[in-house]
Scaffold this motif. Structure first.
Motif, mmCIF file in Angstrom:
data_model
loop_
_atom_site.group_PDB
_atom_site.id
_atom_site.type_symbol
_atom_site.label_atom_id
_atom_site.label_comp_id
_atom_site.label_asym_id
_atom_site.label_seq_id
_atom_site.Cartn_x
_atom_site.Cartn_y
_atom_site.Cartn_z
ATOM 1 N N ALA A 62 0.834 -1.210 0.000
ATOM 2 C CA ALA A 62 0.000 0.000 0.000
ATOM 3 C C ALA A 62 0.865 1.255 0.000
ATOM 4 N N TYR A 63 1.957 1.218 0.744
ATOM 5 C CA TYR A 63 2.836 2.391 0.797
ATOM 6 C C TYR A 63 3.428 2.665 -0.581
ATOM 7 N N GLN A 70 2.961 6.063 -2.857
ATOM 8 C CA GLN A 70 4.091 6.845 -3.359
ATOM 9 C C GLN A 70 4.021 6.993 -4.881
ATOM 10 N N ASP A 71 3.637 5.912 -5.564
ATOM 11 C CA ASP A 71 3.530 5.983 -7.024
ATOM 12 C C ASP A 71 2.402 6.916 -7.453
ATOM 13 N N ALA A 72 1.356 7.000 -6.637
ATOM 14 C CA ALA A 72 0.190 7.822 -6.986
ATOM 15 C C ALA A 72 0.210 9.173 -6.271
ATOM 16 N N TYR A 73 1.359 9.595 -5.765
ATOM 17 C CA TYR A 73 1.473 10.805 -4.942
ATOM 18 C C TYR A 73 0.993 12.042 -5.704
ATOM 19 N N PRO A 131 5.905 13.448 1.424
ATOM 20 C CA PRO A 131 5.582 12.533 2.524
ATOM 21 C C PRO A 131 4.294 11.739 2.310
ATOM 22 N N VAL A 132 4.405 10.441 2.504
ATOM 23 C CA VAL A 132 3.248 9.561 2.625
ATOM 24 C C VAL A 132 3.297 9.011 4.049
#
Length: 569
Positions: free
Chosen positions: A465-466, A470-473, A513-514
């Motif tokens: 999920a992380y 990050q890919d969809a930030y 940041p995620v």
């Protein structure tokens, strides 16, 4: 405040649409005028005239425009060059961006003279290299007006007299369920003042941040994006008339027109900020600066001082003329003010607002493993029932501009250990069926969540999920992973706890940041391990065995936006 109160109409001045034919005529006249003036100046032997561009806040712009007319009628010359003044109203946040050399701003569009509502704007503009080089450091104040609170005469729950605490603006201080109207702090110093006062009243720490979060979430629906036009606020079309934060001058002008709902001015007992309407030279051109000095001298004539009084402004020193103080409720002497809304405090007041009001983008992980079938506490509801209630509550708290996705976690779903029930989508967007919104679709899914059994593959799914987030930030949103879980991996993952924490620390980027927000249910939750997982991303973890705490936990998790990416523990 109660969920579901009606949103107030926009309190910002709107310009009515004009018929196409009339618009064409007006544009034609303006073009002829604009061309005729330079031509006239050339006829007087001026050669090529120069232009003194003036930008002023809406409330004071009429005085600047009349002064510019007089300046032009006098045929001002500087070093033999004719100078023509052009004064326009302009929102201060836009001019600040222009003077700071902000992205997307065409060169040569910045004004030569700026009259914002407050020197706070010039301080913000001078933070940039461009602003520090060109903006006058000792501007002259043309007028003043303190930021005040105002409410209808006889409003229930509002103190008698001329003073009130800033605590009146807090949700618990506005009984009975009275809305608050204020300017977005990005658009007006009166809004910055309110945010700064609320922070001073609440203090610092986790509880204060949670209370600040409640304040911002409560007021942002009725926030104005420009100077508030009070005749668009009162009387409220439905419900209770609001409390408002505004310049005293705006309240004076509104009351001076004998409105249906007159307002009472309340001066903050802790002190307030006085708007000083500075006349600021913003150009490095010596000739235009000299012309700006001459325009300032025009404004010092008694006729213009009187015009400012007639608009409800105080003198630069804060005293109110008879014109202003003779109106009921306006005190003559300067009210208590402070000079603390500068520098770091100013930036913090805006940043608090922006972080808390910024749209969210979150992937929700719901544990549906066998552990979720257990009771939260002896004799209490099952953990899955509490998780479903938490999901419903979360959906109700997130506004429509939120992007949400949902994964259900259990190795009963196959090798991946999850069912990716819904991908990240705006809550206001149509669901796949198009008959309902994504919010309604997620509510339907939440209502149908049941225990799947097996292990949660917790660690593996957290990392997946992380990576997904990050890919969809998205830069203009708060990006996070929200985990609702029994808090026990139980060896169901290929990753160990230590490996997961190391991978998260390695992936966390403070510039993008995620964050992980973990809500775990029941005494069996591995609190220390969950806390390490959340801390690796500047997030936070909560473990509870009390279903009644879920609302406060959600509010607390949102308040953590204020410290990201530097949150501790």
């Amino acid at each position: 405040m109660a969920i579901g109160r009606h949103r107030l109409p926009s309190p910002v001045r709107r310009t009515p649409a004009a018929p196409v034919g009339l618009t064409a005529v007006v544009v034609g006249v303006l073009l002829v005028t604009a061309l005729a003036v330079p031509a006239g100046l050339r006829a007087l032997g001026c050669g090529e005239p120069r232009y003194l561009r003036v930008a002023a806040s809406l409330s004071i712009a009429p005085v600047l425009q009349r002064a510019a007319d007089e300046f032009n009628d006098a045929g001002h010359r500087v070093e033999g060059v004719c100078v023509y003044a052009q004064a326009d109203e302009a929102p201060p946040h836009r001019i600040m961006t222009e003077l700071s050399g902000g992205p997307g701003i065409p060169s040569g569009t910045a004004p030569d003279v700026w009259v914002p509502e407050s020197s706070a704007w010039t301080e913000l503009a001078r933070v940039s290299e461009t602003g520090a080089r060109t903006i006058d450091t000792e501007p002259h104040s043309l007028a003043s007006s303190p930021v005040v609170l105002a409410a209808p005469e006889g409003a229930e729950g509002v103190p008698e007299g001329t003073e009130a605490s800033w605590e009146l603006v807090l949700p618990g201080g506005r009984a009975p369920d009275r809305p608050l109207v204020m300017v977005d702090p990005n658009r007006g110093v009166d809004g910055m003042t309110a945010m700064y006062a609320v922070r001073r009243a609440l203090g610092t720490g986790d509880e204060a941040d949670a209370a600040m979060t409640a304040f911002v979430r409560d007021v942002q629906t009725d926030t104005a994006f420009g100077e508030i036009q009070l005749d668009g606020v009162y009387p409220a079309p439905t419900g209770v008339d609001p409390l408002v934060v505004a310049p005293e001058q705006a309240v004076w002008r509104y009351n001076n027109d004998a409105p249906e709902t007159p307002l009472r001015v309340l001066y903050p007992s802790e002190g307030t900020v006085s708007l000083d309407y500075p006349f600021v030279a913003t150009t490095g051109d010596p000739l235009i600066r000299a012309a700006a000095d001459e325009l300032y001298q025009v404004l010092q004539a008694p006729a213009y001082r009187e015009q400012l009084r007639d608009l409800g402004f105080r003198e630069p020193d804060g005293t109110a003329s008879r014109t202003v103080s003779d109106t009921g409720g306006i005190v003559g002497p300067p009210p208590r003010t402070h000079d603390e809304l500068t520098g770091d405090a100013l930036l913090t007041s805006v940043q608090d607002w922006n972080r808390l009001s910024m749209p969210s983008r979150a992937l929700v992980l719901a544990d549906v493993s066998a552990e979720m079938s257990e009771e939260l506490s002896e004799g209490g509801p099952d953990k899955i029932d509490v998780a479903v209630d938490a999901a419903r509550l979360g959906l109700s708290l997130f506004p429509d501009n939120t992007d949400l996705g949902l994964w259900l976690l259990s190795d009963g779903f196959g090798p991946s250990g999850r069912d990716e029930a819904r991908q990240l989508t705006s809550l206001r967007a149509p669901a796949s069926s198009s008959a309902v919104t994504m919010r309604q679709e997620l509510q339907r899914i939440a209502d149908g969540i049941t225990v799947r059994g097996g292990g949660p593959r917790l660690y593996d799914n957290i990392l997946a999920a992380y990576d997904e987030m990050q890919d969809a930030y998205e830069e203009d949103k708060i990006n996070s992973v929200i985990l609702l879980t029994a808090g026990v991996d139980g060896g169901s993952s290929t990753l160990s706890h230590g490996d997961l924490v190391a991978e998260l620390r390695n992936r966390f980027d403070p510039d993008r940041p995620v964050t992980m927000f973990v809500i775990a249910f029941g005494a069996r939750a591995e609190a220390d391990r969950l806390a390490e997982i959340a801390a690796a991303t500047s997030g936070t973890s909560y473990v509870t065995d009390d279903a009644g705490e879920i609302g406060d936990i959600f509010l607390g998790s949102v308040s953590r936006r204020l410290c990201v990416p530097d949150c501790e523990g």
